[in-house]
Design a protein around this motif. Sequence first.
Motif, mmCIF file in Angstrom:
data_model
loop_
_atom_site.group_PDB
_atom_site.id
_atom_site.type_symbol
_atom_site.label_atom_id
_atom_site.label_comp_id
_atom_site.label_asym_id
_atom_site.label_seq_id
_atom_site.Cartn_x
_atom_site.Cartn_y
_atom_site.Cartn_z
ATOM 1 N N ILE A 227 0.711 -1.319 -0.010
ATOM 2 C CA ILE A 227 0.090 0.031 0.089
ATOM 3 C C ILE A 227 0.824 1.197 -0.030
ATOM 4 N N ILE A 228 1.870 1.177 0.920
ATOM 5 C CA ILE A 228 2.646 2.544 1.143
ATOM 6 C C ILE A 228 3.696 2.751 -0.124
ATOM 7 N N PHE A 229 4.651 1.830 -0.246
ATOM 8 C CA PHE A 229 5.668 1.828 -1.011
ATOM 9 C C PHE A 229 5.245 1.207 -2.516
ATOM 10 N N GLY A 230 4.471 0.103 -2.677
ATOM 11 C CA GLY A 230 4.055 -0.309 -4.020
ATOM 12 C C GLY A 230 2.962 0.457 -4.914
ATOM 13 N N THR A 231 2.444 1.296 -3.817
ATOM 14 C CA THR A 231 1.175 2.059 -4.408
ATOM 15 C C THR A 231 1.422 3.325 -4.405
ATOM 16 N N MET A 232 1.317 3.851 -3.075
ATOM 17 C CA MET A 232 1.158 5.126 -2.953
ATOM 18 C C MET A 232 2.529 5.970 -3.759
ATOM 19 N N ILE A 233 3.756 5.706 -2.969
ATOM 20 C CA ILE A 233 5.060 6.188 -3.496
ATOM 21 C C ILE A 233 5.285 5.832 -5.067
ATOM 22 N N ALA A 234 4.867 4.598 -5.313
ATOM 23 C CA ALA A 234 5.290 4.378 -6.677
ATOM 24 C C ALA A 234 4.461 5.104 -7.651
ATOM 25 N N PHE A 235 3.312 5.266 -7.627
ATOM 26 C CA PHE A 235 2.397 6.099 -8.432
ATOM 27 C C PHE A 235 2.438 7.497 -8.438
ATOM 28 N N TRP A 236 2.830 7.995 -7.099
ATOM 29 C CA TRP A 236 3.003 9.322 -6.865
ATOM 30 C C TRP A 236 4.201 9.727 -7.635
ATOM 31 N N PHE A 237 5.242 9.188 -7.291
ATOM 32 C CA PHE A 237 6.774 9.402 -8.235
ATOM 33 C C PHE A 237 6.701 9.523 -9.682
ATOM 34 N N TYR A 238 5.832 8.403 -10.135
ATOM 35 C CA TYR A 238 5.819 8.154 -11.344
ATOM 36 C C TYR A 238 5.037 9.466 -12.088
ATOM 37 N N ILE A 239 4.012 9.966 -11.611
ATOM 38 C CA ILE A 239 3.339 10.865 -12.243
ATOM 39 C C ILE A 239 3.890 12.219 -11.975
ATOM 40 N N GLU A 240 4.765 12.427 -10.698
ATOM 41 C CA GLU A 240 5.579 13.676 -10.450
ATOM 42 C C GLU A 240 6.544 13.779 -11.535
ATOM 43 N N SER A 241 7.215 12.638 -11.967
ATOM 44 C CA SER A 241 8.247 12.703 -12.946
ATOM 45 C C SER A 241 7.780 13.292 -14.329
ATOM 46 N N LEU A 242 6.297 12.887 -14.603
ATOM 47 C CA LEU A 242 5.879 13.759 -15.792
ATOM 48 C C LEU A 242 5.960 15.184 -16.039
ATOM 49 N N GLN A 243 6.105 15.746 -14.571
ATOM 50 C CA GLN A 243 6.564 17.357 -14.409
ATOM 51 C C GLN A 243 7.622 17.761 -15.388
ATOM 52 N N SER A 244 8.783 16.882 -15.390
ATOM 53 C CA SER A 244 9.947 17.353 -16.051
ATOM 54 C C SER A 244 10.349 16.395 -17.053
ATOM 55 N N LEU A 245 9.836 15.225 -17.178
ATOM 56 C CA LEU A 245 10.085 14.364 -18.328
ATOM 57 C C LEU A 245 8.939 14.021 -19.514
#
Length: 305
Positions: A227-245
């Motif tokens: 829930i925390i690492f495999g979902t919350m952080i994984a999806f948050w960081f992936y989407i956040e990366s689209l701000q600069s990539l």
Amino acid sequence: MNRQKGIVLVLIGAVFWGIGGTVSKKLFQQYAIDVDWLVTTRLLIAGVLLLGVQYFTKDRSQIFRVWKNRRVAIPLVIFGLIGMLGVQYTYMASIEHGNAAVATLLQYLAPVMIIIYLLLRKQSILTRGDMLTVSLALLGCFFLLTNGSLSQLSVPPLAIIWGFLSGVALAFYTLYAIPLLKQFDSLVIVGWAMIIGGIALSLIHPPWQINLSNFTLDTYLYLVFVIIFGTMIAFWFYIESLQSLAPKESSLLGSVEPLAAVLTTVFWLKEPFGIYQWLGTLFIMIMIVILAMNKGKSSDNREAT
């Protein structure tokens, strides 16, 4: 600096997503956790946590302001149902019927799907590099799924179908999120998308309908990780990366996800992987690396969004 941050975020998110898939497989196998319950629960809890982070660390007014504009609210609902829920459910279903390594590798056909989409939209032209990467992807899938023999698939057909649909969902998820991220923080978009997907699935599979008496300490620890690492952080960081990539760059740099899934599946869950399946894995990894290095031709992906 922003680009370096985006690369770090997508790599961390991809590793957690890949390992999270393997941990989910262990929950399915050893603890008989239902895939529908797991997807519903992880979406609802992770979504609430993400909005909580937004509330205490960023502009909390965005949390509800996102619903005041129909041009944002309707796409957000679509993103939650087709993008977020689509990626989560198809990926977990593929793991349940097969294994995390195959499911993750099939999901990472998404970059090829993005290339095809851009070609159909006439946002890019077909290059030799595109033809090479598509060929590598097809060869990789052939060896991965058949283990070198046409007479018998090495994984169940349902795992293949769900895995392919997961790749389609990831391609949609990657491209569709861009306009939303231009207006609101990634925490708000991802958080609400998870809650929307979780609520929709809970109407069919209520998360409270489960027997917790058989849960052990290990079960809860694995669930917390998923829930925390495999979902919350994984999806948050992936989407956040689209701000600069660019979208294709983010999906390609996520190549560490299948690597993480394969390594943890083979060495932690002790699931066998034949020589042709390793060859298929190699082809797909080479495909992703070639695309990731072809940075000069990735600018057209921004225009596609």
